[in-house]
Design a protein around this motif. Structure first.
Motif, mmCIF file in Angstrom:
data_model
loop_
_atom_site.group_PDB
_atom_site.id
_atom_site.type_symbol
_atom_site.label_atom_id
_atom_site.label_comp_id
_atom_site.label_asym_id
_atom_site.label_seq_id
_atom_site.Cartn_x
_atom_site.Cartn_y
_atom_site.Cartn_z
ATOM 1 N N GLU A 31 0.872 -1.197 -0.175
ATOM 2 C CA GLU A 31 -0.050 0.106 0.123
ATOM 3 C C GLU A 31 0.837 1.358 0.033
ATOM 4 O O GLU A 31 0.413 2.328 -0.117
ATOM 5 C CB GLU A 31 -1.025 0.054 1.251
ATOM 6 C CG GLU A 31 -2.120 -0.917 1.160
ATOM 7 C CD GLU A 31 -1.572 -2.361 1.541
ATOM 8 O OE1 GLU A 31 -0.478 -2.604 1.828
ATOM 9 O OE2 GLU A 31 -2.714 -3.132 1.664
ATOM 10 N N ILE A 32 1.994 1.204 0.374
ATOM 11 C CA ILE A 32 2.917 2.387 0.123
ATOM 12 C C ILE A 32 3.198 2.698 -1.029
ATOM 13 O O ILE A 32 3.527 2.113 -2.231
ATOM 14 C CB ILE A 32 4.509 2.065 0.816
ATOM 15 C CG1 ILE A 32 4.313 1.612 2.351
ATOM 16 C CG2 ILE A 32 5.430 3.234 0.578
ATOM 17 C CD1 ILE A 32 5.583 1.366 2.756
ATOM 18 N N LYS A 33 2.895 4.330 -1.535
ATOM 19 C CA LYS A 33 2.557 4.761 -2.675
ATOM 20 C C LYS A 33 4.231 5.343 -3.228
ATOM 21 O O LYS A 33 5.162 5.433 -2.476
ATOM 22 C CB LYS A 33 1.714 5.827 -2.569
ATOM 23 C CG LYS A 33 0.435 5.859 -2.314
ATOM 24 C CD LYS A 33 -0.421 4.642 -3.048
ATOM 25 C CE LYS A 33 -1.838 4.306 -2.338
ATOM 26 N NZ LYS A 33 -2.536 3.090 -2.910
ATOM 27 N N GLY A 34 4.243 5.448 -4.385
ATOM 28 C CA GLY A 34 5.498 5.891 -5.079
ATOM 29 C C GLY A 34 6.247 4.634 -5.809
ATOM 30 O O GLY A 34 6.158 3.558 -5.487
ATOM 31 N N ASN A 35 7.241 5.285 -6.387
ATOM 32 C CA ASN A 35 8.379 4.184 -7.127
ATOM 33 C C ASN A 35 9.337 4.114 -6.014
ATOM 34 O O ASN A 35 10.523 4.851 -6.000
ATOM 35 C CB ASN A 35 8.863 4.769 -8.425
ATOM 36 C CG ASN A 35 9.702 4.128 -9.180
ATOM 37 O OD1 ASN A 35 9.768 2.723 -8.872
ATOM 38 N ND2 ASN A 35 10.492 4.384 -10.079
ATOM 39 N N TYR A 36 9.612 2.763 -5.333
ATOM 40 C CA TYR A 36 10.808 2.640 -4.320
ATOM 41 C C TYR A 36 10.904 1.273 -4.658
ATOM 42 O O TYR A 36 10.507 0.383 -5.322
ATOM 43 C CB TYR A 36 10.351 2.950 -3.217
ATOM 44 C CG TYR A 36 9.143 1.840 -2.544
ATOM 45 C CD1 TYR A 36 9.327 0.851 -1.873
ATOM 46 C CD2 TYR A 36 7.869 2.568 -2.586
ATOM 47 C CE1 TYR A 36 8.346 -0.210 -1.575
ATOM 48 C CE2 TYR A 36 6.856 1.567 -2.530
ATOM 49 C CZ TYR A 36 6.968 0.286 -1.753
ATOM 50 O OH TYR A 36 6.213 -0.537 -1.279
ATOM 51 N N GLY A 37 12.333 0.729 -4.231
ATOM 52 C CA GLY A 37 12.579 -0.432 -4.340
ATOM 53 C C GLY A 37 12.425 -1.368 -3.272
ATOM 54 O O GLY A 37 12.276 -0.871 -2.176
ATOM 55 N N SER A 38 12.226 -2.860 -3.291
ATOM 56 C CA SER A 38 12.062 -3.705 -2.314
ATOM 57 C C SER A 38 12.512 -5.139 -2.700
ATOM 58 O O SER A 38 12.417 -5.341 -3.792
ATOM 59 C CB SER A 38 10.632 -3.683 -1.700
ATOM 60 O OG SER A 38 9.746 -4.310 -2.913
ATOM 61 N N ILE A 39 13.209 -5.731 -1.579
ATOM 62 C CA ILE A 39 13.482 -7.137 -1.641
ATOM 63 C C ILE A 39 12.755 -7.937 -0.686
ATOM 64 O O ILE A 39 13.346 -7.334 0.562
ATOM 65 C CB ILE A 39 14.890 -7.397 -2.174
ATOM 66 C CG1 ILE A 39 15.226 -8.741 -1.974
ATOM 67 C CG2 ILE A 39 15.926 -6.473 -1.108
ATOM 68 C CD1 ILE A 39 16.466 -9.228 -2.643
ATOM 69 N N TYR A 40 11.870 -8.843 -0.662
ATOM 70 C CA TYR A 40 11.246 -9.400 0.334
ATOM 71 C C TYR A 40 10.864 -10.694 0.524
ATOM 72 O O TYR A 40 11.246 -11.458 -0.582
ATOM 73 C CB TYR A 40 9.730 -8.751 0.394
ATOM 74 C CG TYR A 40 9.126 -8.990 -0.904
ATOM 75 C CD1 TYR A 40 8.126 -10.027 -0.968
ATOM 76 C CD2 TYR A 40 9.159 -8.307 -2.188
ATOM 77 C CE1 TYR A 40 7.383 -10.376 -2.128
ATOM 78 C CE2 TYR A 40 8.469 -8.710 -3.273
ATOM 79 C CZ TYR A 40 7.593 -9.650 -3.219
ATOM 80 O OH TYR A 40 7.060 -9.988 -4.478
ATOM 81 N N GLN A 41 10.560 -11.280 1.514
ATOM 82 C CA GLN A 41 10.110 -12.535 1.740
ATOM 83 C C GLN A 41 8.551 -12.619 1.739
ATOM 84 O O GLN A 41 7.827 -11.691 2.174
ATOM 85 C CB GLN A 41 10.380 -13.117 3.110
ATOM 86 C CG GLN A 41 12.158 -13.182 3.366
ATOM 87 C CD GLN A 41 12.296 -13.949 4.492
ATOM 88 O OE1 GLN A 41 11.861 -15.411 4.790
ATOM 89 N NE2 GLN A 41 12.993 -13.572 5.591
ATOM 90 N N ASP A 42 7.939 -13.703 1.039
ATOM 91 C CA ASP A 42 6.509 -13.908 1.201
ATOM 92 C C ASP A 42 6.393 -15.163 2.201
ATOM 93 O O ASP A 42 6.411 -16.216 1.880
ATOM 94 C CB ASP A 42 5.976 -14.311 -0.108
ATOM 95 C CG ASP A 42 4.252 -14.317 -0.242
ATOM 96 O OD1 ASP A 42 3.748 -15.004 0.910
ATOM 97 O OD2 ASP A 42 3.707 -14.180 -1.247
ATOM 98 N N PHE A 43 6.292 -14.644 3.460
ATOM 99 C CA PHE A 43 6.383 -15.598 4.503
ATOM 100 C C PHE A 43 5.498 -16.823 4.258
ATOM 101 O O PHE A 43 5.803 -17.908 4.725
ATOM 102 C CB PHE A 43 6.250 -15.077 5.791
ATOM 103 C CG PHE A 43 7.270 -14.111 5.979
ATOM 104 C CD1 PHE A 43 8.454 -14.469 6.659
ATOM 105 C CD2 PHE A 43 7.003 -12.755 5.855
ATOM 106 C CE1 PHE A 43 9.702 -13.682 6.890
ATOM 107 C CE2 PHE A 43 8.115 -11.794 6.104
ATOM 108 C CZ PHE A 43 9.246 -12.267 6.699
#
Length: 348
Positions: A186-198
């Motif tokens: 839900e965080i708006k904007g063009n940002y980077g992320s590398i995440y786990q899908d637990f």
């Protein structure tokens, strides 16, 4: 010899002397003590002043040249390199706890950046107020903000975000924001992320181990409740989904208790290190065999688990740290799901 060069050698350290020279010069460059194009001691000068063999200094300088930290000018000596590698990126790195896994991500992140950046580590212990204060006090002071969002509610249950946390994150310019380990769509904007899908990760990892799991009658997840640093409940949800979809009898325990009532053909999945230690100890005390009488799977890989032959389901912490660093260096604004593995060994 440059007045700014101060090579510190610890004679009592087990770190090789050449490595101490390399680290000392790189640190001085990263901190701005050594400027671009500044002359540093010759091999003979440093050898004499630091009471080191010429071969030791020569080996260190060769490594520094290969990394393009220094250059040699014929007839003049050695200088810090006029290269973009020396220009620093300042990074704010905020984690919820100093666990071995989080520090593994941090260390691989820093090592991949090398002399490209100066990284400051902050820890907020899953506390909303510490998280918000850390961001508000450091706004505008860094080029990048790398954050791992994990929080707890009043009942010590894991939550990913709170309204106040979201407000704080929205203060960070999106082109400077990198979300690591956990993310919020839900965080708006063009940002980077590398995440786990637990939820999805544990489901798929257990599915990958299906051939071994089929020989067991019951799957038992040891999911600790009421921790100061709680784990995402999505791990539990993914475990339940797997067991129900593939018709496994299952149970969820809060911990490995003393004097466990073991049944043959049970497999335990532990998350906390102490639960794994207690489980393995009781299995050995009763002369049972892991992988034959009782199955053992641990969440999150460590070198010790590899040494002990423990089957693990784990994200790749090294890849997460290195990918995060790459995204900073290349200014990437992608959403990347990190690799999650089922690593089979002798304990199932």
């Amino acid at each position: 010899m440059s007045q700014n060069v101060n090579i510190s050698i610890n004679e009592d350290s087990r770190i090789p002397k050449y490595k101490q020279i390399v680290d000392s010069i790189i640190n001085d460059v990263a901190k701005g003590k050594l400027k671009i194009g500044e002359k540093i001691p010759s091999i003979n000068e440093l050898s004499e002043s630091a009471y080191l063999s010429r071969d030791t200094v020569e080996k260190a300088y060769k490594i520094l040249k290969e990394r393009k930290v220094i250059i040699s000018v014929k007839g003049k000596g050695y200088y810090t390199a006029k290269t973009e590698l020396i220009s620093r990126i300042n990074v704010f790195f905020l984690i919820n706890k100093p666990s071995s896994y989080k520090m593994m991500i941090f260390n691989h992140f820093v090592n991949t950046l090398g002399v490209n950046a100066h990284v400051n580590l902050y820890i907020y212990h899953c506390e909303e107020s510490l998280f918000v204060n850390a961001i508000e006090k450091n706004l505008g002071a860094y080029n990048y903000y790398v954050i791992m969002p994990h929080f707890k509610d009043n009942d010590l249950n894991h939550i990913s975000f709170t309204p106040e946390v979201l407000k704080a994150i929205e203060l960070i310019p999106k082109d400077q924001l990198l979300m690591v380990d956990n993310t919020k769509p839900e965080i708006k904007g063009n940002y980077g992320s590398i995440y786990q899908d637990f939820k999805e990760d544990i489901f798929n990892a257990l599915k990958e181990g299906m051939d071994k799991l089929k020989k067991y009658d019951k799957l038992i997840l040891v999911y600790p409740e009421k921790l100061i640093h709680p784990y995402p409940r999505r791990i539990m949800h993914g475990f339940k989904q797997f067991c129900m979809q593939y018709d496994f009898e299952y149970e969820i325990l809060n911990e490995i208790y003393d004097d466990m009532d073991f049944e043959s053909r049970d497999v335990y999945i532990t998350i906390e290190e102490m639960d794994l230690v207690n489980l393995v100890r009781q299995i050995r005390e009763r002369n049972l065999t892991m992988g034959k009488d009782i199955g053992v799977i641990s969440y999150n890989e460590t070198p010790l688990k590899e040494l002990l032959g423990i089957t693990v389901i784990s994200t790749d912490f090294k890849a997460m740290g290195e990918t995060a660093a790459y995204m900073v260096l290349k200014n990437k604004k992608e959403k990347v799901k990190n690799v999650f593995k089922y690593i089979e060994r002798n304990s199932v």
